[in-house]
Enzyme design. Structure first.
Site, PDB file in Angstrom:
ATOM      1  CG  ASP A  15       5.452  -2.889  -4.542  1.00  0.00           C
ATOM      2  OD1 ASP A  15       6.145  -3.903  -4.759  1.00  0.00           O
ATOM      3  OD2 ASP A  15       5.890  -1.892  -3.930  1.00  0.00           O
ATOM      4  NE  ARG A  29       4.273   9.312  -6.381  1.00  0.00           N
ATOM      5  CZ  ARG A  29       4.962   8.199  -6.164  1.00  0.00           C
ATOM      6  NH1 ARG A  29       6.146   8.052  -6.730  1.00  0.00           N
ATOM      7  NH2 ARG A  29       4.481   7.233  -5.407  1.00  0.00           N
ATOM      8  N   GLY A  50       0.802  -1.219   0.000  1.00  0.00           N
ATOM      9  CA  GLY A  50       0.000   0.000   0.000  1.00  0.00           C
ATOM     10  C   GLY A  50       0.834   1.268   0.000  1.00  0.00           C
TER      11      GLY A  50
END
Length: 520
Positions: A269, A192, A100
């Protein structure tokens, strides 16, 4: 400061019912609501004017208090609910379970000029997924991400973008070398931007937990907003979706190989579902051409993510995504077929890419050998990849004896280019010249073409480190100088010729200039 909000991820997908910001396992949810940590004394270091306008703001907004507050995390934009994504992943080939957004918080989504942008802050505080981390980021890693994501875009490499770079005013404790000697560094925050920050790991999380309902919701959502051309959800659509992701991932990696970029942490990920370069940590550009080089200290022993292995790792990661989507498709054959096609396409696209770097406009049967032979030559002695290919464009057909003179500046130790090494280069230039004789392009046309695929300027690690060193002294001029330089990486820019040079010897083993840790 007014934005055209268009939130979808945290509207259409299930949220974590627990709203406390405590580290925990989160189930049956795609994200958890979390508010950014308010920085002590936020200060804007730099902003990308291109991205400011891309998300629908005016350039005057950059100097506003609202811009500073929203993109430092000091305030939450009205009528928005920031959140951290839940995902899992394979790290260095091993299943890591729930991961996560441990130090990223998604602010909101906007629409402007028919484009969707998700905006997130990196380094804005802990989330339920921070594990043992503090959720913060330091100035050095933030400068590297800010500069690199924009540099990659202008190189033509699919990538996430950067909007702004700010100091938080808070000190952050980091063990930069993982050697048991932590120290305080300046904290920073990068805003970002990407159409979405969904990764392979988002799908892996639900699949691993056998949460088919939410896996389907996530897949349907992704197709609806980012692959709408694939039509309504069905097994056939899911197969087409996987094929599209596979194609985009391969194209991205071919671009990496073209410019000599090494990601450093190709965990699942860190793989974007849109085929974008994401999560700029211990990345690096090849200085000397070395298929076995990795910039990541964590990967130093096994070199899983070395330059020459990136295409294979892309395939391995896609296999993990295929395993996750299999739950919805329930047929292995179409997924296996797509993965096999990746391998065939890799061979062809790699060869086509190398043809373009060598200035070859059409296919000849012996091109594969010419490519293999030049790579063998590049490995004979420490040779700068960027400089070699850029200088090679100056080669004039019909004079192979001059070949070594043209690329002389690419060698780190030119005195080594003698005897057997010199002979091998001469043989290659002879073959290269004969191959160019079959081209219809003139020397000047070929040079022009080669200079559109072989950059003159890339963000070498030592360059980023110089900007970091100055920034630590509160001098941000080099951040801007490099930002402007890297917006035109294929242009000659004679005023910036000093950056078209081999890595200086002092940077060979300096921290931040060669190997980097995951905290970089």
């Amino acid at each position: 400061m007014r934005l055209n909000l268009s939130d979808t991820f945290n509207v259409e997908l299930p949220s974590d019912s627990n709203t406390t910001n405590t580290r925990r396992q989160v189930s049956k949810a795609a994200y958890s609501y979390v508010t950014p940590k308010v920085p002590s004394i936020p200060k804007l270091i730099h902003a990308s004017k291109d991205m400011v306008e891309a998300i629908g703001l005016e350039l005057d907004d950059i100097d506003s208090q609202d811009f500073l507050d929203i993109f430092s995390g000091a305030k939450v934009y009205p009528k928005t609910k920031p959140y951290a994504m839940a995902y899992a992943g394979h790290q260095f080939g091993n299943w890591a379970g729930q991961l996560g957004d441990g130090r990223a918080i998604n602010l909101f989504e906007v629409e402007h000029n028919a484009k969707r942008w998700a905006i997130q802050l990196k380094g804005s505080g802990e989330t339920p997924y921070s594990r043992q981390g503090d959720g913060l980021a330091v100035l050095r890693s933030s400068i590297r991400e800010y500069l690199c994501s924009e540099a990659m875009y202008h190189l033509g490499v699919p990538t996430t973008r950067a909007l702004s770079l700010m100091l938080s005013g808070d000190d952050v404790l980091r063990d930069m070398l993982y050697d048991g000697n932590p120290d305080y560094e300046k904290g920073a925050i990068v805003a970002r931007v990407a159409p979405t920050f969904i990764r392979f790991g988002n799908f892996e999380l639900f699949a691993a937990r056998k949460d088919t309902e939410n896996l389907k919701k996530l897949t349907d959502y992704t197709i609806k907003h980012f692959y709408p051309e694939l039509a309504k959800p069905s097994k056939d659509t899911y197969i087409k979706f996987f094929k599209e992701v596979t194609n985009r991932t391969l194209d991205m990696i071919i671009h990496w190989q073209r410019v000599g970029f090494v990601h450093g942490v190709m965990n699942t990920d860190n793989m974007s579902i849109l085929g974008l370069t994401i999560d700029y940590g211990p990345y690096g550009w090849l200085e000397d051409f070395d298929l076995g080089w990795t910039p990541n200290t964590t990967d130093r022993q096994n070199k899983r993510y070395r330059f020459g292995n990136q295409p294979s790792i892309g395939l391995w990661n896609l296999l993990q995504l295929a395993n996750a989507l299999f739950t919805l498709i329930e047929e292995p054959e179409p997924l296996e077929s797509i993965l096999k096609q990746y391998q065939r396409d890799l061979e062809q696209k790699s060869l086509d890419m190398m043809r373009s770097k060598l200035g070859l406009s059409h296919q000849e049967e012996a091109d594969g050998k010419l490519v293999t032979d030049v790579q063998d030559c590049l490995l004979l002695s420490e040779t700068d990849m960027t400089i070699f290919f850029r200088l090679l464009a100056n080669y004039k057909t019909g004079n192979p004896k001059k070949g070594l003179d043209i690329i002389h500046e690419a060698f780190y130790k030119p005195e080594e280019i003698k005897d057997a090494i010199e002979d091998q280069w001469k043989v290659w230039f002879q073959a290269y010249d004969q191959r160019l004789q079959k081209e219809k392009l003139s020397d000047s046309e070929r040079q022009k073409h080669m200079n559109t695929v072989n950059p003159k300027y890339v963000l070498r690690n030592y360059m980023a480190q110089l900007a970091i060193d100055k920034a630590n002294e509160e001098d941000y001029s080099l951040v801007d100088e490099l930002f402007q330089l890297l917006k035109k990486p294929y242009d000659e820019q004679p005023e910036n010729e000093k950056w078209f040079a081999k890595r200086p010897e002092w940077a060979r083993h300096k921290v931040g200039c060669s190997m980097l840790s995951c905290s970089s």
